[in-house]
Scaffold this motif. Sequence first.
Motif, mmCIF file in Angstrom:
data_model
loop_
_atom_site.group_PDB
_atom_site.id
_atom_site.type_symbol
_atom_site.label_atom_id
_atom_site.label_comp_id
_atom_site.label_asym_id
_atom_site.label_seq_id
_atom_site.Cartn_x
_atom_site.Cartn_y
_atom_site.Cartn_z
ATOM 1 N N MET A 109 -9.409 -1.257 12.682
ATOM 2 C CA MET A 109 -11.003 -2.255 13.201
ATOM 3 C C MET A 109 -10.723 -1.563 14.611
ATOM 4 S SD MET A 109 -13.479 -3.522 11.480
ATOM 5 C CE MET A 109 -13.146 -3.152 10.032
ATOM 6 N N PHE A 110 -12.233 -0.963 14.920
ATOM 7 C CA PHE A 110 -12.758 -1.284 15.838
ATOM 8 C C PHE A 110 -13.408 -1.861 16.651
ATOM 9 C CE2 PHE A 110 -14.024 3.444 13.733
ATOM 10 C CZ PHE A 110 -13.732 3.978 14.378
ATOM 11 N N PHE A 111 -13.221 -2.106 17.953
ATOM 12 C CA PHE A 111 -13.332 -3.349 19.097
ATOM 13 C C PHE A 111 -14.765 -2.783 19.703
ATOM 14 C CE2 PHE A 111 -9.512 -4.539 19.676
ATOM 15 C CZ PHE A 111 -8.354 -2.943 19.445
ATOM 16 N N SER A 112 -15.275 -3.945 19.675
ATOM 17 C CA SER A 112 -17.011 -4.191 19.728
ATOM 18 C C SER A 112 -16.701 -3.197 21.120
ATOM 19 C CB SER A 112 -17.190 -5.747 19.824
ATOM 20 O OG SER A 112 -16.830 -6.481 20.490
ATOM 21 N N LYS A 113 -16.223 -3.256 21.964
ATOM 22 C CA LYS A 113 -16.153 -2.849 23.532
ATOM 23 C C LYS A 113 -17.202 -2.003 23.669
ATOM 24 C CE LYS A 113 -12.491 -5.524 25.735
ATOM 25 N NZ LYS A 113 -11.315 -5.413 26.236
ATOM 26 N N LYS A 114 -17.545 -1.396 24.526
ATOM 27 C CA LYS A 114 -18.364 -0.427 24.633
ATOM 28 C C LYS A 114 -17.370 0.926 25.893
ATOM 29 C CE LYS A 114 -23.173 -1.806 23.905
ATOM 30 N NZ LYS A 114 -24.785 -1.274 23.512
ATOM 31 N N LEU A 115 -18.019 2.468 25.805
ATOM 32 C CA LEU A 115 -16.623 3.193 26.188
ATOM 33 C C LEU A 115 -17.967 3.119 27.814
ATOM 34 C CD1 LEU A 115 -16.780 6.607 23.619
ATOM 35 C CD2 LEU A 115 -14.993 4.791 24.719
ATOM 36 N N LYS A 116 -17.193 3.119 28.673
ATOM 37 C CA LYS A 116 -17.627 2.370 29.974
ATOM 38 C C LYS A 116 -19.134 3.429 30.658
ATOM 39 C CE LYS A 116 -16.731 1.822 34.666
ATOM 40 N NZ LYS A 116 -15.621 1.949 35.570
ATOM 41 N N ILE A 117 -18.628 4.509 30.398
ATOM 42 C CA ILE A 117 -20.001 5.647 30.769
ATOM 43 C C ILE A 117 -21.183 5.894 30.138
ATOM 44 C CG2 ILE A 117 -20.191 8.039 31.971
ATOM 45 C CD1 ILE A 117 -17.828 7.896 33.274
ATOM 46 N N LEU A 118 -21.233 6.478 29.012
ATOM 47 C CA LEU A 118 -21.694 6.076 27.582
ATOM 48 C C LEU A 118 -22.307 4.833 27.089
ATOM 49 C CD1 LEU A 118 -20.136 9.062 25.605
ATOM 50 C CD2 LEU A 118 -21.480 9.567 27.014
ATOM 51 N N ASP A 119 -21.585 4.713 27.263
ATOM 52 C CA ASP A 119 -22.781 2.947 26.830
ATOM 53 C C ASP A 119 -22.973 2.638 25.864
ATOM 54 O OD1 ASP A 119 -23.328 -0.128 27.409
ATOM 55 O OD2 ASP A 119 -25.267 0.448 28.053
ATOM 56 N N VAL A 120 -21.897 3.087 24.829
ATOM 57 C CA VAL A 120 -22.116 3.124 23.573
ATOM 58 C C VAL A 120 -20.603 3.107 22.921
ATOM 59 C CG1 VAL A 120 -23.854 5.126 23.352
ATOM 60 C CG2 VAL A 120 -20.984 5.666 22.630
ATOM 61 N N GLU A 121 -20.864 2.720 22.306
ATOM 62 C CA GLU A 121 -19.189 2.153 21.152
ATOM 63 C C GLU A 121 -18.441 2.737 20.487
ATOM 64 O OE1 GLU A 121 -19.482 -1.719 18.272
ATOM 65 O OE2 GLU A 121 -20.844 -2.382 20.002
ATOM 66 N N VAL A 122 -17.730 2.856 20.114
ATOM 67 C CA VAL A 122 -16.387 4.307 19.992
ATOM 68 C C VAL A 122 -17.606 4.780 18.358
ATOM 69 C CG1 VAL A 122 -14.398 4.901 18.764
ATOM 70 C CG2 VAL A 122 -14.705 3.424 20.833
ATOM 71 N N GLN A 123 -17.905 3.564 17.331
ATOM 72 C CA GLN A 123 -17.925 3.980 16.307
ATOM 73 C C GLN A 123 -19.605 4.939 16.131
ATOM 74 O OE1 GLN A 123 -17.920 0.430 16.750
ATOM 75 N NE2 GLN A 123 -19.028 -0.523 15.932
ATOM 76 N N GLU A 124 -19.897 4.635 17.152
ATOM 77 C CA GLU A 124 -21.420 5.244 17.673
ATOM 78 C C GLU A 124 -21.143 6.817 17.911
ATOM 79 O OE1 GLU A 124 -24.024 3.022 19.904
ATOM 80 O OE2 GLU A 124 -23.392 1.596 19.226
ATOM 81 N N LEU A 125 -19.725 7.499 17.955
ATOM 82 C CA LEU A 125 -19.541 8.780 18.381
ATOM 83 C C LEU A 125 -19.838 9.368 17.277
ATOM 84 C CD1 LEU A 125 -16.564 8.560 21.260
ATOM 85 C CD2 LEU A 125 -18.947 8.911 21.877
ATOM 86 N N GLU A 126 -20.563 10.376 17.224
ATOM 87 C CA GLU A 126 -20.681 11.510 15.862
ATOM 88 C C GLU A 126 -19.139 12.406 16.018
ATOM 89 O OE1 GLU A 126 -24.217 13.677 15.917
ATOM 90 O OE2 GLU A 126 -25.412 12.174 17.394
ATOM 91 N N ASP A 127 -19.025 12.291 14.558
ATOM 92 C CA ASP A 127 -17.351 12.623 14.187
ATOM 93 C C ASP A 127 -17.757 14.326 14.518
ATOM 94 O OD1 ASP A 127 -16.351 10.932 13.509
ATOM 95 O OD2 ASP A 127 -17.059 11.498 10.999
#
Length: 80
Positions: A1-19
């Motif tokens: 399961m992914f953590f709800s913490k956001k990536l610092k610079i992009l300010d998005v969560e990991v699951q929001e990254l596009e494959d």
Amino acid sequence: MFFSKKLKILDVEVQELEDEKIYRCLLKDKKRNIIDKEPIEISGKELKYLAEMQGQRYGMIRYNNEHFYEVIGEKEKAPN
């Protein structure tokens, strides 16, 4: 399961990254010092797998016990 913490610079969560997108990352150590100044290019899918297997810390994706990937942006497409 992914953590709800956001990536610092992009300010998005990991699951929001596009494959299918390629992201540029800096390799950093535990003290957040840059190890390699040349950005590494990794797909969003690979970053998601890394985050799921290794976790996150400091708003970065853990690569192993000593190193982290800080996602700094998307790879720009070459002009046609």
